[in-house]
Write an enzyme that holds these catalytic residues in place. Sequence first.
Site, PDB file in Angstrom:
ATOM      1  N   ASP A 528       0.816  -1.207   0.000  1.00 25.95           N
ATOM      2  CA  ASP A 528       0.000   0.000   0.000  1.00 25.95           C
ATOM      3  C   ASP A 528       0.853   1.263   0.000  1.00 25.95           C
ATOM      4  O   ASP A 528       0.422   2.318  -0.446  1.00 25.95           O
ATOM      5  CB  ASP A 528      -0.957   0.009   1.207  1.00 25.95           C
ATOM      6  CG  ASP A 528      -0.190  -0.004   2.512  1.00 25.95           C
ATOM      7  OD1 ASP A 528       0.671  -0.886   2.680  1.00 25.95           O
ATOM      8  OD2 ASP A 528      -0.463   0.855   3.371  1.00 25.95           O
ATOM      9  N   MET A 530       3.839   1.401  -1.569  1.00 21.01           N
ATOM     10  CA  MET A 530       4.499   1.506  -2.870  1.00 21.01           C
ATOM     11  C   MET A 530       3.588   2.143  -3.908  1.00 21.01           C
ATOM     12  O   MET A 530       4.053   2.739  -4.873  1.00 21.01           O
ATOM     13  CB  MET A 530       4.949   0.120  -3.348  1.00 21.01           C
ATOM     14  CG  MET A 530       6.162  -0.441  -2.605  1.00 21.01           C
ATOM     15  SD  MET A 530       6.802  -1.929  -3.361  1.00 21.01           S
ATOM     16  CE  MET A 530       5.552  -3.122  -2.908  1.00 21.01           C
ATOM     17  N   CYS A 531       2.280   2.030  -3.724  1.00 20.97           N
ATOM     18  CA  CYS A 531       1.322   2.628  -4.644  1.00 20.97           C
ATOM     19  C   CYS A 531       0.772   3.914  -4.030  1.00 20.97           C
ATOM     20  O   CYS A 531       0.678   4.042  -2.813  1.00 20.97           O
ATOM     21  CB  CYS A 531       0.160   1.668  -4.914  1.00 20.97           C
ATOM     22  SG  CYS A 531       0.688   0.109  -5.658  1.00 20.97           S
ATOM     23  N   THR A 532       0.400   4.834  -4.895  1.00 22.20           N
ATOM     24  CA  THR A 532      -0.223   6.067  -4.422  1.00 22.20           C
ATOM     25  C   THR A 532      -1.685   5.761  -4.125  1.00 22.20           C
ATOM     26  O   THR A 532      -2.516   5.698  -5.030  1.00 22.20           O
ATOM     27  CB  THR A 532      -0.109   7.185  -5.472  1.00 22.20           C
ATOM     28  OG1 THR A 532       1.264   7.372  -5.787  1.00 22.20           O
ATOM     29  CG2 THR A 532      -0.690   8.482  -4.959  1.00 22.20           C
TER      30      THR A 532
END
Length: 670
Positions: A528, A530-532
């Site tokens: 979570d 690592m992703c925007t």
Amino acid sequence: MPIVQFAPFASLVQPAFWHELTTLKIDVLRLSDDALPISGSYSVGRSITDRETGTEIALPCNLSVGPESFDKNAQPGSGAFLVKGHFKNYNTIEDFKAADKTALFNAEAEKMWDAIITTRDTSALNNFLLITYADLKKYKYYYWFAFPAFVAKPAWEIDDLGWRTASEGLTHESLSSIHAQLRTKHLPFFLVLASGDIAPIESYSPNTADQTIGFVDPSANPTNPGWPLRNLLAYLHALYPATTTKLRILCWRDTDVPSSPTGWKSRIGNLHIDPSAAAADVRPSAIGWEKNPQGKLAPRLADLAPMMDPVRLADQAVDLNLKLMRWRILPSLDLEKISSTRCLLLGAGTLGCYVARTLMGWGVRDITLVDSGKVSFSNPVRQPLFEFEDCIDGGKPKAECAAARMKKIFPGINATGHTLSIPMPGHPVLPASVEQTKADVRKLEELIDAHDAVFLLMDSRESRWLPTVICAAKGKIVLNAALGFDTFLVMRHGVRASLVRPGETQLGCYYCNDIVAPADSLTDRTLDEMCTVTRPGLAPIAASTAVELLSSVLQHPDGNHAAAPPPNSDPTALTGAGVLGLVPHQLRGFLAQFRNLHIVGAAYDRCTGCSEAVLKAYETQGFDMILQALNDDKFLPKLTGLDKLYEEGQKALEEVDWDVEDEGDDFEAV
């Protein structure tokens, strides 16, 4: 005797005329339908030879208008004669159709007649009128020309000899002399005197015998002189009725002296009018509305869309949508200043894609994207410059793919993409990678040098550090955008301390509110992280806000030095605002509450991004300083003095007496 038949003027409109009208309508006229001066030109009549039959075919009696027609100081080309007129453009097709054309025509004819009677000026004899409606979205132009000509009653007649070649009435030497004089005197109407000299028609004398009336004839028809002769005859008969019932007319149609004495194209003839026809005390009736190609008295239509390059159509359509804002809402909006701003987008993800689209909406033509990633399957639904096919086989490079898609959306854009890794503090550079890192830094410096505004749209705190330093040193406009789950930050960086003007408050950069140097925030991230992870609507809101903030900065008279509105000030107060309104320093958006806050952050003299200590070290040491910042997490705190601040804070904490006196049962467990 046969009645004289005249060849009417035929409008010849160059395509560039409509492009110039488009520019005039958008930039100058806007919603005005006032009549404006316009000019056209004509030259001697021309004919062509039919290749199959050898027959001479007369070309129309053309009056030409081009892009120069709107220029008050326009001069006709070589061998052409200037014609003045009036032009009136209507705002709707309904207004164009409902226009009182009779009143417009009579007004133009009245001006011409007044010039004849009061000033005896022949320059008004060829006046014309043009009314138009320009449908700028479809590139259709409705237009109607009128060439007012006075009607002679009774009509002029020509003797039984009819129209003859000029060599039958004048000698070869006389015609050659007229040709030479016309080249220098450039008279559309002239007298041929007995001496062989030519003079302006205004010098006509009723007491002088053997005068030939000459005019430059735009007709090449052997039996029909051109339209200008009608008004010339009306002029002479109105002013000199007693001596102009019989006239010898020379229709001049030669551009060169022929090799043979019988090769002259000009025509000569003797005209008569009934001696009982007295000069009119009032203006005679006039005719002159041009017929359409079907031979009807109706407007014509120029449809340029099928002939235009679709790329140019798109280019003009983009400009049209923007320029319409200036008509009624923002007359002082400087669109060219926005469109000519070269923008560098660092990050081609969700924010980068939306920023690029909004910049295109503002007409920005030069956009460069930088990213180190490739398009993944999760991107297309959130990042509008990518499609599913861009994800196949490991994905296309984001920056290059986004630039290519922008060109498909609008071919007039100058969009380029660069795959580039931006070096970051807290991410040490291995000895084997130093040269590559040095090349990356050099490339980033070149890109920033080549642009006016830089958007920081990356997904980590430390990736914004190096561009912040370089942009501050080079005096670039910097727009920063960052996303949370349902919050966003959009801010503009202030100018560096050495450029602050007297009385100006230096605004801070992205790092001015921090007392911690940028460090590695990417290692050991969970999925979570690592992703925007953000609400889908937040990115376009933040991206558009960043672009609108740039537009406001560019339109403000102080530019990047514009003062920010004070915190908690009345948002409706526009004191110090520019053309587009307020120019805030920071905007903090809260989607859960659907509200924005204006925040002003002062610059910090120990900032790791924009303080003079950092900028001077970068300017003097260059890559060596950058390499130290990347490899040594203590370098920036030591350079800026943050390390001393830490020590002072630690010392202060050590001096605090943390002992708590026992006050009985107040702290007993329950």
